[in-house]
Design an enzyme around this catalytic site. Structure first.
Site, PDB file in Angstrom:
ATOM      1  N   GLU A  59      -1.746   6.219  -9.683  1.00 53.78           N
ATOM      2  CA  GLU A  59      -1.646   7.683  -9.566  1.00 53.78           C
ATOM      3  C   GLU A  59      -1.731   8.428 -10.891  1.00 53.78           C
ATOM      4  O   GLU A  59      -2.314   9.515 -10.953  1.00 53.78           O
ATOM      5  CB  GLU A  59      -0.351   8.069  -8.832  1.00 53.78           C
TER       6      GLU A  59
ATOM      7  N   GLU B 159       2.433   1.218  -1.639  1.00 55.73           N
ATOM      8  CA  GLU B 159       3.698   1.819  -1.180  1.00 55.73           C
ATOM      9  C   GLU B 159       3.960   1.459   0.285  1.00 55.73           C
ATOM     10  O   GLU B 159       5.106   1.204   0.676  1.00 55.73           O
ATOM     11  CB  GLU B 159       3.660   3.336  -1.387  1.00 55.73           C
TER      12      GLU B 159
ATOM     13  N   ALA C 249      -3.609   6.790  -0.636  1.00 60.00           N
ATOM     14  CA  ALA C 249      -3.672   8.019   0.154  1.00 60.00           C
ATOM     15  C   ALA C 249      -5.089   8.559   0.027  1.00 60.00           C
ATOM     16  O   ALA C 249      -5.775   8.301  -0.972  1.00 60.00           O
ATOM     17  CB  ALA C 249      -2.664   9.022  -0.382  1.00 60.00           C
TER      18      ALA C 249
ATOM     19  N   GLY D  64      -0.747   4.640  -2.227  1.00 61.64           N
ATOM     20  CA  GLY D  64      -0.074   4.648  -0.925  1.00 61.64           C
ATOM     21  C   GLY D  64      -0.199   3.330  -0.179  1.00 61.64           C
ATOM     22  O   GLY D  64       0.628   3.012   0.682  1.00 61.64           O
TER      23      GLY D  64
HETATM   24  N1  COA Z   1      -9.149   8.130  -0.893  1.00 59.78           N
HETATM   25  C1  COA Z   1     -10.293   8.533  -0.323  1.00 59.78           C
HETATM   26  N2  COA Z   1     -11.405   7.772  -0.267  1.00 59.78           N
HETATM   27  C2  COA Z   1     -11.323   6.553  -0.812  1.00 59.78           C
HETATM   28  C3  COA Z   1     -10.169   6.050  -1.433  1.00 59.78           C
HETATM   29  C4  COA Z   1      -9.038   6.902  -1.461  1.00 59.78           C
HETATM   30  N3  COA Z   1      -7.875   6.528  -1.988  1.00 59.78           N
HETATM   31  N4  COA Z   1     -10.426   4.814  -1.902  1.00 59.78           N
HETATM   32  C5  COA Z   1     -11.694   4.534  -1.579  1.00 59.78           C
HETATM   33  N5  COA Z   1     -12.259   5.583  -0.919  1.00 59.78           N
HETATM   34  C6  COA Z   1     -13.619   5.693  -0.393  1.00 59.78           C
HETATM   35  C7  COA Z   1     -14.630   5.985  -1.496  1.00 59.78           C
HETATM   36  O1  COA Z   1     -14.659   7.374  -1.788  1.00 59.78           O
HETATM   37  C8  COA Z   1     -15.903   5.497  -0.838  1.00 59.78           C
HETATM   38  O2  COA Z   1     -16.311   6.421   0.111  1.00 59.78           O
HETATM   39  P1  COA Z   1     -17.876   6.881   0.174  1.00 59.78           P
HETATM   40  O3  COA Z   1     -18.621   5.596   0.448  1.00 59.78           O
HETATM   41  O4  COA Z   1     -17.924   7.850   1.308  1.00 59.78           O
HETATM   42  O5  COA Z   1     -18.203   7.459  -1.158  1.00 59.78           O
HETATM   43  C9  COA Z   1     -15.439   4.266  -0.054  1.00 59.78           C
HETATM   44  O6  COA Z   1     -14.028   4.441   0.138  1.00 59.78           O
HETATM   45  C10 COA Z   1     -15.655   2.951  -0.777  1.00 59.78           C
HETATM   46  O7  COA Z   1     -15.037   3.041  -2.038  1.00 59.78           O
HETATM   47  P2  COA Z   1     -15.789   2.714  -3.433  1.00 59.78           P
HETATM   48  O8  COA Z   1     -15.053   3.425  -4.512  1.00 59.78           O
HETATM   49  O9  COA Z   1     -17.251   2.987  -3.293  1.00 59.78           O
HETATM   50  O10 COA Z   1     -15.548   1.154  -3.530  1.00 59.78           O
HETATM   51  P3  COA Z   1     -15.517   0.267  -4.866  1.00 59.78           P
HETATM   52  O11 COA Z   1     -15.554  -1.151  -4.420  1.00 59.78           O
HETATM   53  O12 COA Z   1     -16.566   0.722  -5.823  1.00 59.78           O
HETATM   54  O13 COA Z   1     -14.106   0.585  -5.555  1.00 59.78           O
HETATM   55  C11 COA Z   1     -11.702   0.922  -5.546  1.00 59.78           C
HETATM   56  C12 COA Z   1     -12.918   0.194  -4.901  1.00 59.78           C
HETATM   57  C13 COA Z   1     -10.486   0.620  -4.696  1.00 59.78           C
HETATM   58  C14 COA Z   1     -11.507   0.419  -6.965  1.00 59.78           C
HETATM   59  C15 COA Z   1     -11.991   2.443  -5.575  1.00 59.78           C
HETATM   60  O14 COA Z   1     -12.377   2.848  -4.267  1.00 59.78           O
HETATM   61  C16 COA Z   1     -10.803   3.284  -5.971  1.00 59.78           C
HETATM   62  O15 COA Z   1     -10.473   3.354  -7.138  1.00 59.78           O
HETATM   63  N6  COA Z   1     -10.169   3.977  -4.993  1.00 59.78           N
HETATM   64  C17 COA Z   1      -9.076   4.879  -5.243  1.00 59.78           C
HETATM   65  C18 COA Z   1      -7.808   4.140  -5.536  1.00 59.78           C
HETATM   66  C19 COA Z   1      -6.697   5.106  -5.873  1.00 59.78           C
HETATM   67  O16 COA Z   1      -6.702   5.788  -6.876  1.00 59.78           O
HETATM   68  N7  COA Z   1      -5.682   5.134  -4.977  1.00 59.78           N
HETATM   69  C20 COA Z   1      -4.522   5.981  -5.154  1.00 59.78           C
HETATM   70  C21 COA Z   1      -4.700   7.266  -4.447  1.00 59.78           C
HETATM   71  S1  COA Z   1      -3.312   8.349  -4.735  1.00 59.78           S
END
Ligand code: COA
Length: 260
Positions: free
Chosen positions: A135, A115, A66, A112
């Protein structure tokens, strides 16, 4: 129908829905969830659509969760509403769709995103995929059905481990857990999903709708799945598809189902 956050394309009975926010790793914001609902609703009502494949754009993510930026300042009530609405219009909606939905997991499927994949009827992953419900690392719990569907798919102990460690598993681990049915290369992911969709296309849409309803009845509190199965089984005998399916078998030819 034109969308800002997804792509939807129908070709020979297969509706491919692609979440298209690659710069945000296809994170599900409110607008995307709304568009997905519309696309799945259209698929349900379009007689030309027999099966749906959902995937993410780019080579890195199916859906990274999400959209965290949208709810970081939410109150208790807003949080509840977010989960309730999302579950109703997207996750439960997909699970109970009358047409088969396949998740093509082409990268990160987190929160999400996992999910969403779990709400689909079955899942195929590419070998770069990573799955998890992170989460609790954000001070939250899964809110789009993850605490219910993950234990159903992988067993309580594995689900507890994934949820409580907030860790990710790779595609092969997901295969071992039974979370995905196949693992393939990224290049072969859509061809494999389409091959399975083609197999599905040959079958009676009326019977598949009944099968989805009966299988889903297994998880519903207070509903006896065996009774639902008996009821749906009986109803099949009143359909044109049943007449065509059995007649074609006896005449040693391929069935041409009217879908009625
Ligand atoms: N919500 C909002 N933005 C998200 C996102 C999320 N769940 N997951 C990734 N993004 C965005 C990042 O903020 C970034 O945006 P920006 O370039 O404007 O800063 C872009 O997507 C790329 O993500 P980034 O984190 O730079 O990539 P990465 O390869 O370093 O890491 C992940 C990849 C998936 C490990 C990392 O993005 C992450 O941990 N995301 C969240 C996962 C999460 O907790 N999901 C559950 C949400 S309830």
């Amino acid at each position: 129908m034109s969308y800002n956050n997804i792509l939807s394309e129908v070709s020979h009975g297969i509706n491919t829905i692609t979440i298209n926010r690659p710069n945000k790793l296809n994170a599900l914001n409110k607008a995307t969830i709304k568009e997905l609902h519309t696309a799945f609703n259209d698929a349900e009502n379009d007689a030309d659509v027999k099966v749906i494949i959902v995937t993410g754009s780019g080579e890195k993510a199916f859906v990274a969760g999400a959209d965290i930026s949208e709810f970081s300042d939410f109150s208790v009530n807003e949080g509840k509403k977010l989960a309730a609405k999302g579950q109703k219009i997207l996750f439960d909606y997909i699970e109970n769709l009358s047409k088969p939905v396949i998740a093509a997991i082409n990268g990160f499927a987190l929160g999400g995103g996992l999910e969403l994949a779990m709400a689909c009827h079955f899942r195929i992953a590419s070998d770069n995929a990573k799955m998890g419900l992170p989460e609790v690392s954000l001070g939250l719990i899964p809110g789009y059905g993850g605490t219910q569907r993950l234990p159903n798919l992988v067993g309580k102990g594995r689900a507890m481990e994934m949820i409580l460690t907030a860790g990710m598993i790779d595609a092969n681990q997901a295969l071992t857990f039974g979370l995905v049915n196949y693992v393939t290369t990224l290049e072969s992911l859509m061809p494999l999903c389409e091959k399975l969709a083609d197999k599905i296309l040959r079958n009676s849409s009326v019977a598949m709708k009944a099968a989805i309803k009966a299988v889903n009845a297994n998880d519903v509190d207070g509903v006896n799945g065996f009774e639902v199965e008996i009821d749906e089984f009986g109803k099949c005998f009143g359909t044109k598809d049943f007449v065509e399916g059995t007649t074609a078998f006896l005449q040693k030819r391929k069935a041409d189902f009217p879908g009625e």
